[in-house]
Design a protein around this motif. Structure first.
Motif, PDB file in Angstrom:
ATOM      1  N   HIS A  87       0.172 -27.270 -89.285  1.00 38.16           N
ATOM      2  CA  HIS A  87       0.986 -28.002 -90.255  1.00 38.16           C
ATOM      3  C   HIS A  87       1.310 -29.403 -89.752  1.00 38.16           C
ATOM      4  O   HIS A  87       1.654 -29.565 -88.571  1.00 38.16           O
ATOM      5  CB  HIS A  87       2.290 -27.249 -90.525  1.00 38.16           C
ATOM      6  N   PRO A  88       1.228 -30.393 -90.649  1.00 40.44           N
ATOM      7  CA  PRO A  88       1.584 -31.759 -90.263  1.00 40.44           C
ATOM      8  C   PRO A  88       3.034 -31.843 -89.803  1.00 40.44           C
ATOM      9  O   PRO A  88       3.889 -31.117 -90.317  1.00 40.44           O
ATOM     10  CB  PRO A  88       1.402 -32.556 -91.565  1.00 40.44           C
ATOM     11  N   MET A  89       3.283 -32.719 -88.854  1.00 41.26           N
ATOM     12  CA  MET A  89       4.658 -32.906 -88.365  1.00 41.26           C
ATOM     13  C   MET A  89       4.857 -34.387 -88.056  1.00 41.26           C
ATOM     14  O   MET A  89       3.963 -35.022 -87.494  1.00 41.26           O
ATOM     15  CB  MET A  89       4.837 -32.071 -87.095  1.00 41.26           C
ATOM     16  N   ARG A  90       6.016 -34.937 -88.437  1.00 39.72           N
ATOM     17  CA  ARG A  90       6.340 -36.331 -88.101  1.00 39.72           C
ATOM     18  C   ARG A  90       7.096 -36.339 -86.780  1.00 39.72           C
ATOM     19  O   ARG A  90       7.983 -35.497 -86.545  1.00 39.72           O
ATOM     20  CB  ARG A  90       7.188 -36.967 -89.204  1.00 39.72           C
ATOM     21  N   PHE A  91       6.758 -37.288 -85.923  1.00 42.02           N
ATOM     22  CA  PHE A  91       7.390 -37.404 -84.605  1.00 42.02           C
ATOM     23  C   PHE A  91       8.183 -38.702 -84.525  1.00 42.02           C
ATOM     24  O   PHE A  91       7.659 -39.767 -84.863  1.00 42.02           O
ATOM     25  CB  PHE A  91       6.321 -37.389 -83.498  1.00 42.02           C
ATOM     26  N   LEU A 114       7.744 -43.938 -85.696  1.00 45.93           N
ATOM     27  CA  LEU A 114       7.432 -42.683 -86.378  1.00 45.93           C
ATOM     28  C   LEU A 114       5.913 -42.547 -86.388  1.00 45.93           C
ATOM     29  O   LEU A 114       5.208 -43.520 -86.688  1.00 45.93           O
ATOM     30  CB  LEU A 114       7.954 -42.826 -87.814  1.00 45.93           C
ATOM     31  N   TYR A 115       5.409 -41.397 -85.997  1.00 44.23           N
ATOM     32  CA  TYR A 115       3.959 -41.176 -86.102  1.00 44.23           C
ATOM     33  C   TYR A 115       3.706 -39.705 -86.443  1.00 44.23           C
ATOM     34  O   TYR A 115       4.642 -38.894 -86.468  1.00 44.23           O
ATOM     35  CB  TYR A 115       3.246 -41.602 -84.813  1.00 44.23           C
ATOM     36  N   SER A 116       2.445 -39.369 -86.688  1.00 46.60           N
ATOM     37  CA  SER A 116       2.103 -38.016 -87.144  1.00 46.60           C
ATOM     38  C   SER A 116       1.273 -37.254 -86.119  1.00 46.60           C
ATOM     39  O   SER A 116       0.437 -37.837 -85.418  1.00 46.60           O
ATOM     40  CB  SER A 116       1.247 -38.090 -88.410  1.00 46.60           C
ATOM     41  N   ASP A 117       1.524 -35.967 -86.037  1.00 44.72           N
ATOM     42  CA  ASP A 117       0.633 -35.007 -85.378  1.00 44.72           C
ATOM     43  C   ASP A 117       0.798 -33.692 -86.113  1.00 44.72           C
ATOM     44  O   ASP A 117       1.342 -33.701 -87.224  1.00 44.72           O
ATOM     45  CB  ASP A 117       0.998 -34.871 -83.880  1.00 44.72           C
ATOM     46  N   CYS A 118       0.397 -32.578 -85.493  1.00 43.09           N
ATOM     47  CA  CYS A 118       0.535 -31.286 -86.179  1.00 43.09           C
ATOM     48  C   CYS A 118       1.096 -30.242 -85.221  1.00 43.09           C
ATOM     49  O   CYS A 118       0.980 -30.402 -84.009  1.00 43.09           O
ATOM     50  CB  CYS A 118      -0.833 -30.782 -86.635  1.00 43.09           C
ATOM     51  N   LYS A 172       2.565 -25.932 -78.600  1.00 48.55           N
ATOM     52  CA  LYS A 172       2.190 -25.584 -79.984  1.00 48.55           C
ATOM     53  C   LYS A 172       1.911 -26.827 -80.826  1.00 48.55           C
ATOM     54  O   LYS A 172       2.235 -26.877 -82.001  1.00 48.55           O
ATOM     55  CB  LYS A 172       3.255 -24.684 -80.619  1.00 48.55           C
ATOM     56  N   LEU A 173       1.298 -27.808 -80.185  1.00 50.57           N
ATOM     57  CA  LEU A 173       0.944 -29.036 -80.905  1.00 50.57           C
ATOM     58  C   LEU A 173      -0.567 -29.162 -81.021  1.00 50.57           C
ATOM     59  O   LEU A 173      -1.302 -28.881 -80.053  1.00 50.57           O
ATOM     60  CB  LEU A 173       1.476 -30.260 -80.158  1.00 50.57           C
ATOM     61  N   ILE A 174      -1.001 -29.569 -82.195  1.00 52.52           N
ATOM     62  CA  ILE A 174      -2.384 -30.005 -82.372  1.00 52.52           C
ATOM     63  C   ILE A 174      -2.251 -31.514 -82.412  1.00 52.52           C
ATOM     64  O   ILE A 174      -1.781 -32.086 -83.399  1.00 52.52           O
ATOM     65  CB  ILE A 174      -2.972 -29.452 -83.683  1.00 52.52           C
ATOM     66  N   GLU A 191     -10.329 -33.603 -83.956  1.00 57.42           N
ATOM     67  CA  GLU A 191     -10.180 -32.151 -84.087  1.00 57.42           C
ATOM     68  C   GLU A 191      -8.930 -31.777 -84.875  1.00 57.42           C
ATOM     69  O   GLU A 191      -8.888 -30.749 -85.544  1.00 57.42           O
ATOM     70  CB  GLU A 191     -10.130 -31.490 -82.697  1.00 57.42           C
ATOM     71  N   ARG A 192      -7.891 -32.605 -84.766  1.00 59.25           N
ATOM     72  CA  ARG A 192      -6.668 -32.394 -85.538  1.00 59.25           C
ATOM     73  C   ARG A 192      -7.024 -32.283 -87.022  1.00 59.25           C
ATOM     74  O   ARG A 192      -6.569 -31.393 -87.728  1.00 59.25           O
ATOM     75  CB  ARG A 192      -5.765 -33.603 -85.279  1.00 59.25           C
TER      76      ARG A 192
END
Ligand SMILES: Cc1cc2nc3c(=O)[nH]c(=O)nc-3n(C[C@H](O)[C@H](O)[C@H](O)COP(=O)(O)OP(=O)(O)OC[C@H]3O[C@@H](n4cnc5c(N)ncnc54)[C@H](O)[C@@H]3O)c2cc1C
Length: 512
Positions: free
Chosen positions: A91-95, A153-157, A55-57, A78-79
């Protein structure tokens, strides 16, 4: 509102086999180009791989190690497109990536994250990556072992994968495509430069459809469709190009507070994600195991469970035990076999197999591989490949919102607050769930409602008759499983007795 067996057209431009993300994405793109489209799905939409993902973009940070720069660049771009076109379900998510100096050195991760931030156009919506201290009391450090001193820390969705499929199917239908669920393609032959497909409905009725072009988006069954063709062709089937790779996930009670996720490195160079799931739970996955059985019966093995628990327990303070597991799911990636030894390094990029289009053989496009993240681009590329046969060159989906996406300022929090203001009797969690599942489509089934009682029968856990009817009438839901596991994800909360009561109610509706 849905196409019934008696209504659908017998002659179309494109027949799409498979109602996963790739099939529905292609059907949507094709009908928007003015083509007459029919899609058949043998079970429920998103009934297979497309509801079993992580369930990750995402761009796919780990694919950089395999030099998959094309795939990562496209996925990162595409994200951004999906954040714009589906802000209600993406929705944005921090990893948080805890550093383990015995695995990848910090300089290597820094280079990887720099590339991740810069390979595609810099994100307007997502903050960039950074190194962070973890040997402290920050929320990011709390669940982790004290030995972990730093991280990144980085971003995905994240996305509701099955709802993304449903929204593509809805949009395709709104634009004129015919979407048939519980309708299996059981035979294929050619007739006068066209395809003749035999479709079997759940009630056993059989229809034939003639199509100028066939798109085989059957996911793990892609070669079964090719084999249907081989029965009517003098050509022997080629050697298999499909590599089925199983991936499984565990669901546990929430392991930590916060909306961020963890990406954990393992000694075998694979990574495992721990992500928040539906407020109350955490989701742990995934594995990568070669699979040789029937994709319809895929399930987690004890070895995969051990592997996932060991991964988490190498990083988390409080051990996660087998008895903490509430639920699991497994899916099969239909990958293109690039002859890599390792299931986890087999390319995730998509590959088209195109044949026909010359002489008496009509065109056939079969899809291998792909990601939820890149489905829109895959569909666009598929339609480009077919343009010599359709004459339709105009791409259009990059700026076209999916149904329910027209949120004020594209802001899900703003829309949720608005929903609560307009329907003050709606519990906060219910308003939030409606907003994140349906976006502005929720306004259609809430119109004229003035109290919880006016929503009709309550099936438990904020599922009311008005929503169930919406799902039946507009989203192809026909049984409790469709509703609880692929439309609303309330299945984790429902007891067997509540599920049975919902199923009985649905069956009574069908009879009446
Ligand atoms: C464990 C796991 C984790 C993943 N995580 C991510 C992630 O986080 N992010 C991401 O971007 N991607 C992820 N992926 C990849 C992504 O889920 C898949 O690439 C994608 O779902 C494949 O979609 P599809 O439409 O090709 O196949 P499917 O979703 O499997 O759809 C194929 C459909 O065809 C139907 N069908 C088959 N035969 C017939 C027939 N004869 N007649 C009619 N219908 C038929 C099937 O019932 C099925 O519904 C993950 C995959 C797995 C397995």
């Amino acid at each position: 509102m849905h196409t019934t067996a008696a209504q659908y057209s017998d002659t179309v431009d494109i027949l799409v086999i498979g109602g996963g993300i790739n099939g529905t994405g292609i059907a949507r793109d094709a009908v928007g180009r003015g083509l007459k489209v029919l899609l058949c799905e043998k079970q429920d939409l998103a009934g297979a791989t497309s509801s079993a993902s992580s369930k990750l973009i995402h761009g796919g940070l780990r694919y950089l190690e395999q030099y998959e720069f094309r795939l990562v660049r496209e996925a990162l771009a595409e994200r951004e497109v999906l954040l714009g076109n589906a802000p209600h379900i993406v929705h944005p998510m921090r990893f948080v990536l805890p550093h383990n100096k015995n695995l990848r050195p910090a300089w290597m991760i820094r280079i990887g994250l720099f590339l991740y931030d810069h390979l595609a156009k810099r994100s307007k919506n997502l903050p960039g990556s950074q190194q962070i201290p973890l040997g402290n009391t920050s929320a990011y450090a709390l669940p982790l072992n004290d030995t972990i001193q730093k991280g990144f820390l980085y971003s995905d969705c994240n996305v509701d994968d099955s709802r993304l499929v449903i929204l593509n199917a809805m949009d395709a239908q709104n634009r004129g495509a015919q979407i048939l669920t519980r309708c299996e393609c059981i035979g294929l032959e050619t007739k006068e430069n066209t395809w003749l497909a035999t479709l079997r409905h759940q009630d056993g009725s059989i229809r034939q459809v003639q199509a100028k072009i066939l798109v085989n988006a059957a996911g793990p069954w892609v070669e079964n469709i090719q084999n249907l063709l081989a029965r009517h062709s003098s050509k022997a089937t080629d050697q298999s190009k499909l590599r089925l790779v199983k991936g499984s996930h565990l669901v546990t009670p929430k392991l930590y507070e916060g909306t961020h996720a963890y990406i954990l490195q393992n000694k075998d160079k694979r990574i495992v994600f721990v992500t928040p799931y539906q407020n109350d739970f955490s989701m742990i996955g995934t594995t990568d195991v070669d699979f040789h059985g029937d994709p319809g019966t895929v399930a987690i093995s004890p070895e995969e469970t051990d592997y996932l628990l060991q991964s988490v327990n190498a990083y988390f303070k409080r051990p996660v035990r087998p008895e903490d597991i509430i639920s699991t799911w497994s899916g099969v990636r239909p990958l293109y076999d690039d002859a890599q030894g390792n299931a986890s390094t087999t390319t995730r990029d998509y590959v088209f197999d195109i044949s026909g289009g010359t002489g008496s053989e009509p065109p056939l496009l079969s899809i291998f591989g792909g990601k939820i993240t890149t489905y829109r681009k895959l569909a666009e590329h598929a339609l480009e490949k077919l343009a010599p046969f359709t004459g339709k060159h105009q791409a259009w989906t990059s700026t076209a919102p999916l149904p329910g996406a027209d949120l004020p300022n594209a802001d899900i929090n703003l829309f949720t607050s608005q929903l609560q203001k307009d329907f003050p009797w709606l519990p906060k969690d219910t308003a939030s769930r409606y907003a994140r599942a349906y976006g502005t489509l929720a306004l259609a089934f809430l119109a004229g409602k003035t109290s919880l009682e006016s929503l009709g029968q309550h099936f438990g856990h904020d599922l009311y008759e008005v929503e169930v009817k919406w799902l039946q009438e507009h989203e192809w839901a026909s049984c409790a499983e469709d509703i609880l596991w692929r439309r609303t994800r309330l299945g984790l909360h429902f007891t067997p007795a509540q599920t049975l009561a919902l199923q009985n109610w649905l069956e009574k509706q069908t009879v009446n």
